[in-house]
Motif scaffolding. Structure first.
Motif, mmCIF file in Angstrom:
data_model
loop_
_atom_site.group_PDB
_atom_site.id
_atom_site.type_symbol
_atom_site.label_atom_id
_atom_site.label_comp_id
_atom_site.label_asym_id
_atom_site.label_seq_id
_atom_site.Cartn_x
_atom_site.Cartn_y
_atom_site.Cartn_z
ATOM 1 N N ALA A 94 -42.178 74.753 2.419
ATOM 2 C CA ALA A 94 -43.335 75.383 3.251
ATOM 3 C C ALA A 94 -43.308 74.887 4.543
ATOM 4 O O ALA A 94 -43.743 75.439 5.490
ATOM 5 N N VAL A 95 -42.972 73.623 4.842
ATOM 6 C CA VAL A 95 -43.188 73.007 6.225
ATOM 7 C C VAL A 95 -42.111 73.639 7.134
ATOM 8 O O VAL A 95 -42.528 74.251 8.329
ATOM 9 N N GLU A 96 -40.917 74.271 6.808
ATOM 10 C CA GLU A 96 -40.058 74.714 7.625
ATOM 11 C C GLU A 96 -40.580 76.141 7.555
ATOM 12 O O GLU A 96 -40.319 76.757 8.957
ATOM 13 N N LYS A 97 -41.008 76.739 6.759
ATOM 14 C CA LYS A 97 -41.554 78.165 6.740
ATOM 15 C C LYS A 97 -42.836 78.501 7.781
ATOM 16 O O LYS A 97 -42.855 79.105 8.661
ATOM 17 N N ARG B 12 -44.929 79.747 13.066
ATOM 18 C CA ARG B 12 -45.500 79.329 14.234
ATOM 19 C C ARG B 12 -44.777 79.558 15.488
ATOM 20 O O ARG B 12 -45.265 79.833 16.550
ATOM 21 N N ASP B 13 -43.665 79.180 15.388
ATOM 22 C CA ASP B 13 -42.736 79.038 16.594
ATOM 23 C C ASP B 13 -41.759 80.476 16.988
ATOM 24 O O ASP B 13 -41.710 80.590 18.117
ATOM 25 N N ASN B 14 -41.569 81.248 15.989
ATOM 26 C CA ASN B 14 -40.860 82.426 16.204
ATOM 27 C C ASN B 14 -41.488 83.731 16.017
ATOM 28 O O ASN B 14 -40.787 84.770 15.876
ATOM 29 N N ARG B 15 -42.712 83.633 15.587
ATOM 30 C CA ARG B 15 -43.205 85.189 15.110
ATOM 31 C C ARG B 15 -43.481 86.054 16.462
ATOM 32 O O ARG B 15 -43.992 85.276 17.595
ATOM 33 N N LEU C 245 -43.616 88.338 4.746
ATOM 34 C CA LEU C 245 -42.141 88.212 4.800
ATOM 35 C C LEU C 245 -41.580 86.878 4.543
ATOM 36 O O LEU C 245 -40.338 87.050 3.786
ATOM 37 N N ILE C 246 -42.247 85.837 4.870
ATOM 38 C CA ILE C 246 -41.369 84.475 4.678
ATOM 39 C C ILE C 246 -41.598 84.161 3.281
ATOM 40 O O ILE C 246 -41.359 83.108 2.889
ATOM 41 N N ASP C 247 -42.546 84.910 2.363
ATOM 42 C CA ASP C 247 -42.995 84.324 1.131
ATOM 43 C C ASP C 247 -43.853 83.063 1.121
ATOM 44 O O ASP C 247 -43.285 82.426 0.168
ATOM 45 N N ILE C 248 -44.673 83.112 1.839
ATOM 46 C CA ILE C 248 -45.645 81.798 1.671
ATOM 47 C C ILE C 248 -47.030 82.272 1.779
ATOM 48 O O ILE C 248 -47.100 83.522 2.310
#
Length: 105
Positions: free
Chosen positions: A34-37, A42-45, A57-60
């Protein structure tokens, strides 16, 4: 890079045009925590992609995205040491002692 692409671990997945579109491949996003997602969203959206769609999309869960990370182990030990040394300290003094040592809670 086109705005309708999202890269997850080197694989490019098409972003659906609407929040209810189906058939979106999530690649190997299940391998990441979850931390990586959370950091990836946050950084690449892209600017046109909402946090809700990015989380889907990231499934969280969206609540996972907004959840604050847990306290680091060093902070907990320092907090315990301050509370043990100064038993009469309330939460304001403990927080001030932590801030004095460079930890802001």
């Amino acid at each position: 890079m086109p705005r309708n692409r999202l890269i997850i671990s080197g694989t490019a997945d098409r972003i659906a045009s609407g929040p209810t579109a189906s058939g979106v491949s999530k690649g190997d996003s299940a391998k990441h925590g979850a931390v990586e997602k959370r950091g990836y969203i946050r950084d690449n959206r892209p600017d046109g992609l909402s946090i809700t769609v990015g989380c889907r999309l990231i499934d969280i869960a969206r609540s996972t995205y907004y959840d604050a990370p847990a306290a680091r182990a060093g902070e907990v030990e320092l907090l315990t040491a301050i509370c043990d040394e100064f038993e009469a300290y309330g939460w304001r003094r403990v927080r001030a002692a932590l801030r004095h040592q460079g930890i802001v809670l």
